[in-house]
Design a protein around this motif. Structure first.
Motif, PDB file in Angstrom:
ATOM      1  N   TRP A 157       9.490 -18.735  16.803  1.00 21.13           N
ATOM      2  CA  TRP A 157       9.666 -18.553  15.359  1.00 21.13           C
ATOM      3  C   TRP A 157       9.283 -19.788  14.551  1.00 21.13           C
ATOM      4  O   TRP A 157       8.843 -19.669  13.401  1.00 21.13           O
ATOM      5  N   GLU A 158       9.425 -20.966  15.156  1.00 27.11           N
ATOM      6  CA  GLU A 158       9.084 -22.204  14.434  1.00 27.11           C
ATOM      7  C   GLU A 158       7.598 -22.290  14.093  1.00 27.11           C
ATOM      8  O   GLU A 158       7.193 -23.016  13.181  1.00 27.11           O
ATOM      9  N   HIS A 159       6.781 -21.528  14.811  1.00 24.48           N
ATOM     10  CA  HIS A 159       5.344 -21.507  14.538  1.00 24.48           C
ATOM     11  C   HIS A 159       5.057 -20.831  13.191  1.00 24.48           C
ATOM     12  O   HIS A 159       4.053 -21.103  12.542  1.00 24.48           O
ATOM     13  N   TYR A 160       5.960 -19.933  12.805  1.00 23.71           N
ATOM     14  CA  TYR A 160       5.743 -19.135  11.592  1.00 23.71           C
ATOM     15  C   TYR A 160       6.637 -19.563  10.423  1.00 23.71           C
ATOM     16  O   TYR A 160       6.178 -19.576   9.274  1.00 23.71           O
ATOM     17  N   ILE A 161       7.904 -19.873  10.710  1.00 23.55           N
ATOM     18  CA  ILE A 161       8.875 -20.120   9.636  1.00 23.55           C
ATOM     19  C   ILE A 161       9.209 -21.608   9.557  1.00 23.55           C
ATOM     20  O   ILE A 161       9.744 -22.189  10.512  1.00 23.55           O
ATOM     21  N   PRO A 162       8.906 -22.269   8.426  1.00 27.37           N
ATOM     22  CA  PRO A 162       9.231 -23.697   8.273  1.00 27.37           C
ATOM     23  C   PRO A 162      10.737 -23.910   8.060  1.00 27.37           C
ATOM     24  O   PRO A 162      11.493 -22.947   7.894  1.00 27.37           O
ATOM     25  N   LYS A 163      11.142 -25.158   8.047  1.00 28.00           N
ATOM     26  CA  LYS A 163      12.572 -25.500   7.960  1.00 28.00           C
ATOM     27  C   LYS A 163      13.263 -24.892   6.744  1.00 28.00           C
ATOM     28  O   LYS A 163      14.440 -24.538   6.817  1.00 28.00           O
ATOM     29  N   ASN A 164      12.553 -24.836   5.631  1.00 27.80           N
ATOM     30  CA  ASN A 164      13.192 -24.322   4.408  1.00 27.80           C
ATOM     31  C   ASN A 164      12.802 -22.871   4.100  1.00 27.80           C
ATOM     32  O   ASN A 164      13.095 -22.360   3.018  1.00 27.80           O
ATOM     33  N   GLY A 165      12.135 -22.198   5.051  1.00 31.31           N
ATOM     34  CA  GLY A 165      11.687 -20.822   4.811  1.00 31.31           C
ATOM     35  C   GLY A 165      12.868 -19.862   4.631  1.00 31.31           C
ATOM     36  O   GLY A 165      13.897 -19.995   5.302  1.00 31.31           O
ATOM     37  N   ASN A 217       9.046 -17.041   1.156  1.00 34.27           N
ATOM     38  CA  ASN A 217       9.675 -15.860   1.755  1.00 34.27           C
ATOM     39  C   ASN A 217       8.950 -15.400   3.013  1.00 34.27           C
ATOM     40  O   ASN A 217       7.716 -15.360   3.048  1.00 34.27           O
ATOM     41  N   TYR A 218       9.748 -15.020   4.017  1.00 36.98           N
ATOM     42  CA  TYR A 218       9.215 -14.522   5.292  1.00 36.98           C
ATOM     43  C   TYR A 218       9.986 -13.263   5.698  1.00 36.98           C
ATOM     44  O   TYR A 218      10.817 -13.292   6.612  1.00 36.98           O
ATOM     45  N   THR A 234       8.815  -3.820  18.269  1.00 37.72           N
ATOM     46  CA  THR A 234       7.674  -4.563  17.741  1.00 37.72           C
ATOM     47  C   THR A 234       8.152  -5.303  16.501  1.00 37.72           C
ATOM     48  O   THR A 234       8.677  -4.681  15.569  1.00 37.72           O
ATOM     49  N   ILE A 235       7.981  -6.628  16.515  1.00 31.31           N
ATOM     50  CA  ILE A 235       8.540  -7.463  15.451  1.00 31.31           C
ATOM     51  C   ILE A 235       7.400  -8.163  14.720  1.00 31.31           C
ATOM     52  O   ILE A 235       6.562  -8.828  15.337  1.00 31.31           O
ATOM     53  N   GLY A 236       7.351  -7.967  13.403  1.00 27.99           N
ATOM     54  CA  GLY A 236       6.256  -8.549  12.636  1.00 27.99           C
ATOM     55  C   GLY A 236       6.702  -9.154  11.324  1.00 27.99           C
ATOM     56  O   GLY A 236       7.714  -8.749  10.744  1.00 27.99           O
ATOM     57  N   LEU A 237       5.939 -10.134  10.842  1.00 29.02           N
ATOM     58  CA  LEU A 237       6.147 -10.706   9.520  1.00 29.02           C
ATOM     59  C   LEU A 237       5.308  -9.924   8.513  1.00 29.02           C
ATOM     60  O   LEU A 237       4.125  -9.646   8.756  1.00 29.02           O
ATOM     61  N   ASP A 238       5.912  -9.593   7.390  1.00 31.50           N
ATOM     62  CA  ASP A 238       5.212  -8.846   6.344  1.00 31.50           C
ATOM     63  C   ASP A 238       4.396  -9.812   5.488  1.00 31.50           C
ATOM     64  O   ASP A 238       4.950 -10.608   4.733  1.00 31.50           O
ATOM     65  N   TRP A 267       1.749 -19.080   2.389  1.00 30.25           N
ATOM     66  CA  TRP A 267       1.941 -19.560   3.759  1.00 30.25           C
ATOM     67  C   TRP A 267       0.772 -20.461   4.175  1.00 30.25           C
ATOM     68  O   TRP A 267       0.012 -20.135   5.080  1.00 30.25           O
ATOM     69  N   GLY A 268       0.644 -21.594   3.521  1.00 35.65           N
ATOM     70  CA  GLY A 268      -0.505 -22.473   3.753  1.00 35.65           C
ATOM     71  C   GLY A 268      -0.633 -22.965   5.182  1.00 35.65           C
ATOM     72  O   GLY A 268      -1.742 -23.235   5.662  1.00 35.65           O
TER      73      GLY A 268
END
Length: 382
Positions: A83-91, A138-139, A151-155, A229-230
């Motif tokens: 998850w850390e690959h996608y969501i930053p500390k303050n996400g 937002n994630y 199946t788990i995905g980010l929108d 999501w830069g």
């Protein structure tokens, strides 16, 4: 660029249309299942899919697939994902939606709660934090369980992609923009053929057809959640997709797309929406009843969403409406007709059985897409 599995949900029965759209963009299909198509693509593909795809509701970036028959199994499997690959500390992250079919874990609210806890535990360990401010981008996460596999995905889209940004005014019983586009793509209609919608309502069929004729990307006038999501999608990917979308637009194309409706307020809404979409000069809109439907030319198309009679007092009008449509269609020379309706007696009052009939769920409403196939026009001389 890193490769991802990207999931594009669509209306049930529209998977083949969705698949063709993705392939036309140049991406490789991984799987086609009921109500969704999965394909492989990089960060640029996320931007291009959001901007250019006409028939999907959203684009999901697959984080993982996990098998679980117990809550403990689900917790541990989700916690093991990166998850850390996608969501930053303050996400800011939450499970926006969960559904379950033929699975032992079937409570959406419990699935949402367990997955959120598992992600928190993973990120606490990785980021060495006990508390997350969640004051950043937002994630939203979406989970779909099928036969004990989640199946788990980010929108990546945010607001559903059927919201193109042009439908400011609406009338009752509209079809969504994504469904209208998919139904148009199911027909042989192309920009150089006549199209008439005699029950155009707020103009969705004519507007979507005009956007196709002008090669106007459906997402070029709206924003997407993952533009922020830069760390995953470089800003230039969005610039490239939008630049290409703008370059492709051709408003000089010659069209014969007509929409009319007996309701003057509907026509007013359709005109406003066509203007917002930037295609008002490609569509002729007029207040008139279905009984005055006519056209001097051959090989045209009626593509429409006639009244269903959802309210009891409206049901009495349906035989007359469908009878008038059937009579006017029969009077046209070598035309095709495609209509979506939930009215069970549609074929009876139209005066003949459809050549093809496809069942489609419009939201929770079971509808039928009746297809009356006219002859093909002769080939144009080269």
């Amino acid at each position: 660029m890193e490769k991802y599995e990207l999931i594009t949900p669509c209306h049930f029965g529209m998977e083949a249309v969705m698949k063709r759209e993705i392939q036309d963009l140049g991406y490789e299909i991984s799987s086609v299942e009921d109500g969704k198509v999965t394909f492989t693509g990089d960060a640029e593909a996320i931007a291009y899919a959001n901007v250019f795809l006409r028939t999907t509701e959203r684009v999901l970036l697959q984080v993982g697939k996990v098998e679980a028959e117990t809550w403990d199994e689900l917790f541990e499997a989700v916690k093991a994902l990166p998850w850390e690959h996608y969501i930053p500390k303050n996400g800011k992250f939450w499970v926006a939606k969960a559904n379950s079919i033929k699975s032992k874990l079937f409570s959406p609210s419990d699935i949402q709660s367990i997955i959120k806890k598992a992600i928190v535990e993973r990120l606490k360990k990785v980021y060495h934090m006990e508390w997350f401010p969640e004051d950043g981008d937002n994630y939203p996460i979406r989970v779909s369980f099928m036969k004990d596999v989640a199946t788990i995905g980010l929108d990546t889209s945010g607001v559903s992609l059927h919201k193109r940004g042009y439908r400011r005014m609406t009338v009752k019983a509209p079809v969504t923009e994504t469904l209208a586009a998919a139904l148009l793509m199911l027909t042989p209609w192309k920009w150089d053929r006549i199209l008439v919608d005699p029950f155009c309502g707020s103009g969705t069929f004519p507007i979507e057809a005009a956007m196709m004729a002008a090669d106007m990307a459906p997402g070029m006038n709206r924003n997407f959640l993952s533009e922020d999501w830069g760390h995953l999608i470089p800003t230039r990917c969005w610039y490239d997709a939008m630049d290409e979308a703008r370059e492709r637009v051709n408003l000089d194309v010659e069209t014969d797309i007509q929409g009319f409706d007996i309701d003057g307020d509907a026509i007013k809404a359709a005109r406003e929406n066509a203007k917002m979409a930037g295609v008002e000069k490609l569509i002729h809109l007029q207040q008139r009843p279905v009984g005055s439907l006519s056209h001097p030319k051959k090989y045209g198309f009626i593509i429409t969403n006639p009244p269903y009679g959802e309210r009891l007092e409206e049901k009495a009008n349906l035989p007359g409406i469908y009878r008038a449509l059937g009579e006017r269609y029969a009077a046209l020379d070598a035309w095709s007709m495609y209509l979506i309706t939930s009215y069970e007696d549609a074929q009876k009052y139209l005066g003949r059985k459809a050549d093809k009939n496809r069942k489609i769920y419009n939201g929770m409403l079971k509808t039928y897409f009746y297809q009356y196939l006219g002859p093909k026009p002769p080939r144009k001389a080269d």
